[in-house]
Design a protein around this motif. Structure first.
Motif, short mmCIF file in Angstrom:
data_model
loop_
_atom_site.label_atom_id
_atom_site.label_comp_id
_atom_site.label_asym_id
_atom_site.label_seq_id
_atom_site.Cartn_x
_atom_site.Cartn_y
_atom_site.Cartn_z
N MET A 1 41.33 12.53 15.95
CA MET A 1 41.99 12.74 14.66
C MET A 1 42.19 14.23 14.39
N LEU A 2 41.16 15.03 14.70
CA LEU A 2 41.24 16.47 14.45
C LEU A 2 42.22 17.17 15.38
N GLU A 3 42.45 16.62 16.57
CA GLU A 3 43.43 17.18 17.50
C GLU A 3 44.85 17.11 16.93
N ARG A 4 45.09 16.18 16.04
CA ARG A 4 46.42 16.00 15.45
C ARG A 4 46.65 16.89 14.23
N VAL A 5 45.60 17.57 13.81
CA VAL A 5 45.72 18.48 12.66
C VAL A 5 46.21 19.83 13.19
N PRO A 6 47.15 20.47 12.52
CA PRO A 6 47.65 21.77 12.98
C PRO A 6 46.52 22.78 13.17
N ALA A 7 46.70 23.67 14.14
CA ALA A 7 45.67 24.64 14.51
C ALA A 7 45.36 25.65 13.41
N ASP A 8 46.28 25.89 12.49
CA ASP A 8 46.05 26.89 11.45
C ASP A 8 45.23 26.34 10.27
N ILE A 9 44.74 25.09 10.38
CA ILE A 9 43.91 24.49 9.32
C ILE A 9 42.47 24.47 9.80
N ASP A 10 41.55 24.81 8.91
CA ASP A 10 40.11 24.83 9.22
C ASP A 10 39.64 23.40 9.51
N LYS A 11 39.13 23.17 10.74
CA LYS A 11 38.70 21.83 11.15
C LYS A 11 37.20 21.75 11.39
N ARG A 12 36.47 22.78 10.98
CA ARG A 12 35.02 22.76 11.18
C ARG A 12 34.36 21.67 10.35
N GLU A 13 33.16 21.27 10.77
CA GLU A 13 32.42 20.27 10.01
C GLU A 13 32.21 20.75 8.58
N ASN A 14 32.41 19.85 7.64
CA ASN A 14 32.31 20.10 6.19
C ASN A 14 33.51 20.86 5.63
N SER A 15 34.54 21.07 6.44
CA SER A 15 35.78 21.61 5.88
C SER A 15 36.46 20.47 5.12
N VAL A 16 37.48 20.82 4.34
CA VAL A 16 38.16 19.81 3.53
C VAL A 16 38.77 18.73 4.43
N ILE A 17 39.45 19.11 5.49
CA ILE A 17 40.12 18.12 6.35
C ILE A 17 39.09 17.28 7.10
N TRP A 18 38.01 17.92 7.55
CA TRP A 18 36.95 17.17 8.25
C TRP A 18 36.35 16.13 7.31
N ASN A 19 36.04 16.54 6.08
CA ASN A 19 35.46 15.61 5.10
C ASN A 19 36.44 14.51 4.70
N ALA A 20 37.73 14.79 4.77
CA ALA A 20 38.72 13.78 4.43
C ALA A 20 38.88 12.75 5.55
N LEU A 21 38.73 13.19 6.80
CA LEU A 21 38.91 12.29 7.94
C LEU A 21 37.65 11.51 8.31
N ALA A 22 36.48 12.04 8.00
CA ALA A 22 35.21 11.43 8.42
C ALA A 22 35.03 9.99 7.96
N PRO A 23 35.29 9.64 6.69
CA PRO A 23 35.12 8.24 6.29
C PRO A 23 36.02 7.28 7.06
N ALA A 24 37.25 7.69 7.33
CA ALA A 24 38.17 6.84 8.09
C ALA A 24 37.67 6.66 9.53
N ALA A 25 37.16 7.74 10.12
CA ALA A 25 36.64 7.66 11.49
C ALA A 25 35.42 6.74 11.54
N ALA A 26 34.58 6.82 10.51
CA ALA A 26 33.40 5.95 10.47
C ALA A 26 33.81 4.49 10.36
N GLU A 27 34.79 4.19 9.53
CA GLU A 27 35.27 2.82 9.38
C GLU A 27 35.92 2.32 10.68
N LEU A 28 36.67 3.16 11.34
CA LEU A 28 37.28 2.77 12.61
C LEU A 28 36.22 2.50 13.68
#
Length: 140
Positions: A14-41
């Motif tokens: 999921m994080l590979e599909r996020v543009p490189a100029d966005i912060d993808k580190r753990e606890n970043s906004v995008i990471w926290n937004a994607l984590a629940p969906a990844a857990a459900e999947l």
């Protein structure tokens, strides 16, 4: 079959599909937004693996095995109780219905001189040869 579909693997894809100029580190906004969906999947893949186990007759259990058998016109028979021969000291009269215990199994003495396991299924077929039975009843 889906062992490789873990939370970490899904999250990485999921994080590979996020543009490189966005912060993808753990606890970043995008990471926290994607984590629940990844857990459900990841949980869905676990359930899917379980469903596949219940679909085939060789791995199905319970109600699902009954339903597979019904497709072939078969009806599963309930488990029966094991019946075993036992040797008792000569001259000792064992009353019918006397109960015995060995290895967490209870047996009842029957009319024909055999012991019937009180637990249905394969448990009563365990190798108990040469091991003493403990009487639960007083036998003179």
């Amino acid at each position: 079959m889906f062992e490789d579909q873990t939370f970490d693997e899904i999250m990485e894809r999921m994080l590979e599909r996020v543009p490189a100029d966005i912060d993808k580190r753990e606890n970043s906004v995008i990471w926290n937004a994607l984590a629940p969906a990844a857990a459900e999947l990841a949980q869905s893949y676990i359930w899917l693996d379980t469903v596949l186990e219940l679909v085939f007759a060789d791995t199905a259990q319970g109600e699902f095995l009954d339903r597979r058998a019904a497709e072939a016109g078969l009806e599963r028979q309930p488990a029966t109780k094991a019946v075993r021969a036992a040797k008792f000291t000569k001259g000792v009269n064992i009353p019918v219905g006397s109960r015995f215990f060995i290895d967490n199994l209870y047996f009842k003495y029957t009319r024909d001189g055999y012991l019937e396991c009180e637990t249905a299924g394969e448990a009563g077929n365990a190798n108990l040869d040469g091991r003493p039975l403990l009487s639960l009843d007083t036998i003179p």
